[in-house]
Design a protein around this motif. Structure first.
Motif, mmCIF file in Angstrom:
data_model
loop_
_atom_site.group_PDB
_atom_site.id
_atom_site.type_symbol
_atom_site.label_atom_id
_atom_site.label_comp_id
_atom_site.label_asym_id
_atom_site.label_seq_id
_atom_site.Cartn_x
_atom_site.Cartn_y
_atom_site.Cartn_z
ATOM 1 N N ALA A 88 1.069 -1.154 -0.179
ATOM 2 C CA ALA A 88 -0.487 0.112 -0.195
ATOM 3 C C ALA A 88 1.025 1.269 0.355
ATOM 4 O O ALA A 88 0.589 2.215 -0.823
ATOM 5 C CB ALA A 88 -0.384 -0.037 1.075
ATOM 6 N N ALA A 89 1.885 1.450 0.895
ATOM 7 C CA ALA A 89 2.499 2.779 0.851
ATOM 8 C C ALA A 89 3.310 2.139 -0.509
ATOM 9 O O ALA A 89 3.555 3.934 -1.334
ATOM 10 C CB ALA A 89 3.895 1.844 1.786
ATOM 11 N N VAL B 250 0.752 6.259 -11.169
ATOM 12 C CA VAL B 250 -0.517 5.217 -11.206
ATOM 13 C C VAL B 250 -0.694 4.904 -9.813
ATOM 14 O O VAL B 250 -0.396 5.030 -8.882
ATOM 15 C CB VAL B 250 0.230 3.833 -11.854
ATOM 16 C CG1 VAL B 250 -0.655 2.355 -11.366
ATOM 17 C CG2 VAL B 250 1.040 3.926 -12.861
ATOM 18 N N GLY B 251 -2.185 4.279 -9.786
ATOM 19 C CA GLY B 251 -2.414 4.468 -8.017
ATOM 20 C C GLY B 251 -3.738 2.828 -8.187
ATOM 21 O O GLY B 251 -3.670 1.974 -9.385
ATOM 22 N N ALA C 263 -9.925 6.778 -1.936
ATOM 23 C CA ALA C 263 -10.223 7.982 -1.895
ATOM 24 C C ALA C 263 -9.083 8.197 -2.093
ATOM 25 O O ALA C 263 -8.305 9.175 -2.485
ATOM 26 C CB ALA C 263 -11.069 9.081 -1.402
ATOM 27 N N ARG C 264 -7.984 7.246 -1.072
ATOM 28 C CA ARG C 264 -6.430 7.486 -0.902
ATOM 29 C C ARG C 264 -6.025 7.359 -1.814
ATOM 30 O O ARG C 264 -5.235 7.833 -2.473
ATOM 31 C CB ARG C 264 -6.643 6.271 -0.001
ATOM 32 C CG ARG C 264 -4.887 6.543 0.665
ATOM 33 C CD ARG C 264 -4.549 4.965 1.495
ATOM 34 N NE ARG C 264 -4.642 4.000 1.246
ATOM 35 C CZ ARG C 264 -4.483 3.031 1.558
ATOM 36 N NH1 ARG C 264 -3.609 3.108 2.904
ATOM 37 N NH2 ARG C 264 -4.012 1.612 1.150
ATOM 38 N N ALA C 265 -6.173 6.634 -3.083
ATOM 39 C CA ALA C 265 -5.689 6.436 -4.023
ATOM 40 C C ALA C 265 -6.100 7.331 -5.459
ATOM 41 O O ALA C 265 -5.072 8.087 -5.758
ATOM 42 C CB ALA C 265 -6.046 4.618 -4.819
ATOM 43 N N LEU C 266 -7.071 7.807 -4.883
ATOM 44 C CA LEU C 266 -7.499 8.578 -6.089
ATOM 45 C C LEU C 266 -6.421 10.190 -5.436
ATOM 46 O O LEU C 266 -6.431 11.481 -6.341
ATOM 47 C CB LEU C 266 -8.774 9.230 -6.128
ATOM 48 C CG LEU C 266 -9.706 8.689 -6.505
ATOM 49 C CD1 LEU C 266 -10.884 8.471 -6.481
ATOM 50 C CD2 LEU C 266 -9.309 8.530 -8.038
ATOM 51 N N PRO D 87 -3.777 9.856 -10.043
ATOM 52 C CA PRO D 87 -3.599 9.159 -11.212
ATOM 53 C C PRO D 87 -3.814 8.978 -12.195
ATOM 54 O O PRO D 87 -5.025 9.604 -12.056
ATOM 55 C CB PRO D 87 -3.125 7.193 -10.617
ATOM 56 C CG PRO D 87 -4.657 7.671 -9.395
ATOM 57 C CD PRO D 87 -4.763 8.867 -9.066
ATOM 58 N N ARG D 88 -2.500 9.394 -13.320
ATOM 59 C CA ARG D 88 -3.700 9.429 -13.960
ATOM 60 C C ARG D 88 -3.663 7.742 -14.549
ATOM 61 O O ARG D 88 -5.500 6.988 -15.566
ATOM 62 C CB ARG D 88 -2.778 9.218 -15.554
ATOM 63 C CG ARG D 88 -1.920 9.834 -15.714
ATOM 64 C CD ARG D 88 -0.769 9.782 -16.705
ATOM 65 N NE ARG D 88 -1.511 10.009 -18.256
ATOM 66 C CZ ARG D 88 -1.001 10.798 -18.756
ATOM 67 N NH1 ARG D 88 0.520 10.983 -18.785
ATOM 68 N NH2 ARG D 88 -0.857 10.745 -20.570
#
Lengths: 221, 259
Positions: free
Chosen positions: A116-117, B96-97, B165-168, B172-173
């Protein structure tokens, strides 16, 4: 009521024991984190160095280490005050055992947390400081509590390098009065009282670290 | 040349990935256009999650070439399993996410910090800017009122929405979803799918989704790829794949999952 007359001297000794123990725990904790993190995060050379330190101090007698630092080291021109020697050697001992605690706790953080990090593009330092260490420290605390109490009890060995700690004072009084039962009973009570305080403090630290809702296991333990 | 006016954002060219003796991706070729929503389906062990994990730089690959927005994953003089420097990998990761099957929220951080931490530490935003961004995203996933809660106080569905939400928050594209609803109780799947469905309307966001939710895949994807034994066995529009699959393995798989 002869034993009341021992108390001032024993109390002075207890203060020395407390000071040496706390200083050794503080310095030792720093060593433990440095060596433990080096084991996990360091390159080959750094982690090998940390491993050598850990194994050297875990694998030799604490008493002999004390003698070596106190009697042998001055022969090559390095000498410290007795109290400084006692603190240093105990701290190296705490650091060696503590580094295993730190290493184990860091290794117990799940690989998903690292992933995750990484997915959030954290660097290695940020991952360690903000993601893995805060979770690992919670796991370390009970083991560090045991180590702290162990250190208190092992600190009695410094009486053998002429430091006037609780054990040393007890020996002196007994040599004068020959009241072995009275003196050593009081001494045991003294160590027990100090370890109770240490235990209590570690519990409080643990409870403080698990405060709030982040680590709900605290509710069951 | 009108059809190929925009170059692909992601391009796998002959990528081979092995775990020991096991070949997970075998001379794998795959392209994704900017903004495209692609769903990867197939039996477990067919390599679909590995595609996402390679894109996220969680797994290295041994042969072939992978590019993202023209950037090669491997450097010519790169060393180590990834054949690239950490700095280069971080450049790639910034585009990237990823949303994981098991959410992987940070248990010691509040919902707010989970979302705002990486923008502060990695992008260098101020705490206030990052929290404003986090609040917008928590509003998007419907969890503003949970911002001070910890992950352990949330349901699985809520945790996964925080993870989205954390990834956004890193803007990221490409957003990768690795079986985002597989670890959820059935009654919680809907709320997570609803959030992903909203994202599918984002024109600029490229999405790769590994899922077993076939109806959902059909609804949100521009393209569905059926994986078998480390290769794409059949791909096409959701209609084509789900109503008229041509490959016998696809028919077999769809029959088994659609009952």
């Amino acid at each position: 009521m002869q034993w009341v007359s021992y108390l001032p001297s024993l109390a002075q000794g207890a203060l020395v024991t407390a000071w040496i123990t706390l200083a050794a725990i503080a310095v030792g904790a720093v060593l433990a984190f440095v060596a433990g993190i080096a084991r996990v995060e360091g390159g080959r050379a750094v982690s090998t160095l940390a491993l050598c330190y850990t194994e050297l101090f875990r694998g030799t007698s604490l008493l002999v280490q004390l003698f070596w630092f106190y009697y042998a080291l001055p022969l090559i021109g390095i000498s410290f005050e007795p109290v400084a020697t006692g603190i240093l050697v105990l701290a190296l001992h705490v650091g060696a055992y503590g580094s295993e605690i730190v290493r184990g706790a860091l290794a117990s953080v799940s690989v998903q947390q690292f992933e995750a990090a990484r997915a959030l593009n954290f660097g290695r330092m940020h991952t360690l400081i903000h993601v893995t260490l805060p979770q690992a420290i919670i796991e370390m605390l009970p083991a560090f509590g045991n180590l702290a109490i162990e250190t208190l009890k092992l600190s009695s060995l410094v009486s053998l390098i002429s430091i006037a700690d609780l054990t040393f004072r007890a020996q002196s009084i007994r040599n004068l009065t020959l009241d072995s039962a009275g003196v050593y009973s009081l001494t045991l009570v003294g160590y027990f009282a100090m370890s109770l305080v240490l235990m209590l403090v570690m519990r409080l630290i643990e409870r403080w670290a698990r405060r709030g809702a982040a680590f709900p296991r605290a509710a069951h333990s | 040349m009108t059809e190929n006016a925009t170059p692909p954002l992601i391009q796998f060219a002959g990528v081979t990935k092995r775990f020991g003796a096991l070949t997970v991706l075998d001379d794998f070729n795959f392209e994704v256009a900017p903004g495209e929503k692609v769903t990867l389906i197939g039996p477990s062990g067919s390599g679909k999650s590995t595609v996402l994990r390679i894109l996220m730089t969680l797994e290295p690959f041994q042969e072939g070439r992978l590019t993202l927005a023209g950037m090669d994953y491997q450097e010519p003089a790169g060393t180590g399993p990834f054949k690239a420097s950490e700095r280069h990998l971080r450049d790639i990761r910034s585009h990237v996410g990823m949303v994981f099957q098991s959410f992987n929220l940070f248990p010691h951080m509040s919902v707010m910090r989970n979302v705002a931490e990486a923008p502060v530490r990695v992008l260098g935003l101020s705490r206030a800017e990052a929290e404003a961004r986090a609040l917008d995203l928590l509003a998007l996933v419907g969890l503003v009122d949970k911002k001070d809660h910890f992950p352990s106080q949330l349901s699985g569905g809520q945790q996964q929405r925080v993870a989205i939400a954390r990834a956004l928050a890193m803007r990221p594209r490409v957003l990768l979803f690795d079986e985002p609803t597989s670890a959820l109780d059935p009654q919680l799947v809907g709320e997570v799918l609803a959030v992903i469905r909203d994202l599918a309307h984002e024109h600029d966001l490229t999405m790769l989704l590994v899922t077993h939710e076939m109806r959902f895949a059909r609804e949100v994807s521009d393209r569905v790829c059926f994986f078998d034994k480390g290769r794409i066995c059949e791909q096409g529009s959701p209609e084509a794949i789900f109503t008229a699959p041509s490959h016998p393995r696809t028919c077999e798989f769809l029959a088994s999952v659609l009952g």
